[in-house]
Structure formats: structure tokens, C-alpha cells
Motif scaffolding. Sequence first.
Motif, PDB file in Angstrom:
ATOM      1  N   ALA A 188       4.265   5.860  -5.490  1.00  0.00           N
ATOM      2  CA  ALA A 188       4.268   5.886  -7.030  1.00  0.00           C
ATOM      3  C   ALA A 188       3.175   6.980  -7.370  1.00  0.00           C
ATOM      4  CB  ALA A 188       3.738   4.228  -7.604  1.00  0.00           C
ATOM      5  N   PHE A 189       1.972   6.640  -6.791  1.00  0.00           N
ATOM      6  CA  PHE A 189       0.966   7.573  -7.169  1.00  0.00           C
ATOM      7  C   PHE A 189       1.225   9.072  -6.881  1.00  0.00           C
ATOM      8  CE2 PHE A 189      -2.058  10.247  -4.971  1.00  0.00           C
ATOM      9  CZ  PHE A 189      -2.851  10.822  -5.864  1.00  0.00           C
ATOM     10  N   PHE A 190       1.814   9.298  -5.819  1.00  0.00           N
ATOM     11  CA  PHE A 190       2.338  10.670  -5.459  1.00  0.00           C
ATOM     12  C   PHE A 190       3.324  11.229  -6.380  1.00  0.00           C
ATOM     13  CE2 PHE A 190       4.366  14.151  -3.131  1.00  0.00           C
ATOM     14  CZ  PHE A 190       3.331  14.629  -2.249  1.00  0.00           C
ATOM     15  N   GLN A 248      -4.390  -1.151  -7.449  1.00  0.00           N
ATOM     16  CA  GLN A 248      -4.733   0.182  -7.898  1.00  0.00           C
ATOM     17  C   GLN A 248      -4.998   1.121  -6.611  1.00  0.00           C
ATOM     18  OE1 GLN A 248      -8.335   0.239 -10.093  1.00  0.00           O
ATOM     19  NE2 GLN A 248      -9.236  -0.919  -8.849  1.00  0.00           N
ATOM     20  N   VAL A 249      -4.660   2.670  -7.149  1.00  0.00           N
ATOM     21  CA  VAL A 249      -4.974   3.499  -6.288  1.00  0.00           C
ATOM     22  C   VAL A 249      -6.273   4.231  -6.843  1.00  0.00           C
ATOM     23  CG1 VAL A 249      -4.266   5.711  -5.146  1.00  0.00           C
ATOM     24  CG2 VAL A 249      -2.349   3.834  -5.750  1.00  0.00           C
ATOM     25  N   LYS A 272       0.881  -1.171   0.057  1.00  0.00           N
ATOM     26  CA  LYS A 272       0.050  -0.068  -0.020  1.00  0.00           C
ATOM     27  C   LYS A 272       0.767   1.206  -0.099  1.00  0.00           C
ATOM     28  CE  LYS A 272      -4.216  -1.885   2.158  1.00  0.00           C
ATOM     29  NZ  LYS A 272      -4.813  -1.855   3.646  1.00  0.00           N
ATOM     30  N   PHE A 273       1.898   1.596   0.894  1.00  0.00           N
ATOM     31  CA  PHE A 273       2.597   2.478   0.806  1.00  0.00           C
ATOM     32  C   PHE A 273       3.520   2.481  -0.357  1.00  0.00           C
ATOM     33  CE2 PHE A 273       2.560   2.597   5.524  1.00  0.00           C
ATOM     34  CZ  PHE A 273       1.915   3.756   5.655  1.00  0.00           C
ATOM     35  N   ASN A 274       4.056   1.519  -1.071  1.00  0.00           N
ATOM     36  CA  ASN A 274       4.457   1.653  -2.352  1.00  0.00           C
ATOM     37  C   ASN A 274       3.662   2.199  -3.323  1.00  0.00           C
ATOM     38  OD1 ASN A 274       7.119   0.559  -1.367  1.00  0.00           O
ATOM     39  ND2 ASN A 274       6.636  -1.472  -1.820  1.00  0.00           N
TER      40      ASN A 274
END
Length: 240
Positions: free
Chosen positions: A211-213, A235-236, A205-207
Motif C-alpha cells: 500500500a505504501f509503495f 503504520q509505515v 507487514k507485506f500488505n
Amino acid sequence: MKFFTWINIRLVLMFSLVIFLYSFTSFKNNHRKIAKVEVRFLNNDTPFVKAETVNKLLIEKNNNTKTFTKETLVLNKLENSINQEQLIQKAEVFVSVDGVLKAVVKQKTPLGRISAENSSFYIDYEGDIMPFSENYTARVPLISGEIKNVKKEKLAQVLRTIYEDEFLQKNIIGIQVLPNGSLILENRNYDFGIDFGRMINIDRKFNNYKAFFQKAVADSTLNKYRMINLKFTQQVVCIK
């Protein structure tokens, strides 16, 4: 064959001399006065405990360490007296060859801060309660909500992941525990919340979030969202 040969006599004399010198040196060493006391912290960047506090703990157990000899010191007793301090994780006490009583101290590492109505404290690296210090305040995520509804081991795992990652440590400033045990994380610079869900697949989840950020910063879209959902590991999901 004669046993008392000159060679054998010399060997016995030399062996006796070695034993005498060793015993004499040990006696002198054990009766040497303690010259001074030194305290060294392994993690001195977070000064929760002062050297004077450790010195006081040593002295209280021995009245005045400078009047003691190495023979009279019980090092385990000194270590135990320091380890009873709630802000200290572990201490090692020893005497150097030049008569210096040294204490090497590792302080506890706070990972999160809980401020409740009746009590306020840190959660340390092991997930245990760590009291506040009058000397230093750690910049760690503020934890709120239904903390009693989650296992301390799982919460400590989340906090350790944040602490050990430079990006997350700067980015995550708050954690709210919901009644069902799910987490909502608070970002430092943006208004959106981070729906972390239950404390499973933590690293994944943190990875995904990192990546999203990075992509959203490049696209200048972070200000458009009010919630980032990390519940789905594939997915985010972003909510505007």
C-alpha cells in the motif's frame, strides 16, 4: 425342482467364459512388453531436472525397461528411485493400457538462495535445503546474514509469501538476517532498505508495504528514503 436346467447351465457357461476372458486378458496385459518410456514434468517452466535424468533412473533400476513386461515392473520401486533425486519433490510411475511406462514428475520449488563460504543451496517451498542444478538457475531472493538464528519454518513462510505474490516476487531481491533474527529486505529498483523486523504479522507487514509503495510511486517520493520501517503494523515509518 431340477437344478441342472438349461438356463442354469447357460449361466454357468457364460460366467465361466467371462472369468476365462478376464484371466486371459490380464495375463496378456501383464506380459505385454513395455513399448516406450515417457516423462512428463508438472512444472516444466523450471527445468532443474532433465527427462534424460529420470529415464536414466528408471533404466538403472531395470537394466533395460523395453525388455520388461508389466508383470515384472515394481512401480513403487521405480517411484522411490526417482524420489531419491534431491531436486524432485514427488514422482508417480504407471503403465498405460498401450504399454507405455510413464513417469509424472513434480520438481521442488526454490524460494530463496543462500550463498555461504562453505556451501551454497536453495531453500525450497517446505523450508528444506535444495541443491543447485547444473541445468537451470532460479531467480529468487538472495539470503545472507545469521541464518542459523531463525527457524526455517518462519523463514519459509516469509519466502512463500514473496513467491506467491506477483508484486513482491518482482520487488524483493534480497533478505539479510540480523543477529537478533530480524530481517532487512532489499528492493530491486530503489536504494532504500526495508526493515521488516521479526518474522511476525508477516501478511500484515507485506500488505502495508504494498500500500505504501503504490502511494509513494504515485507521489514520486520513493527516491527520498533510505529506510522503510515495517515493524509497526499500524503504520509505515519512512526514514530519509
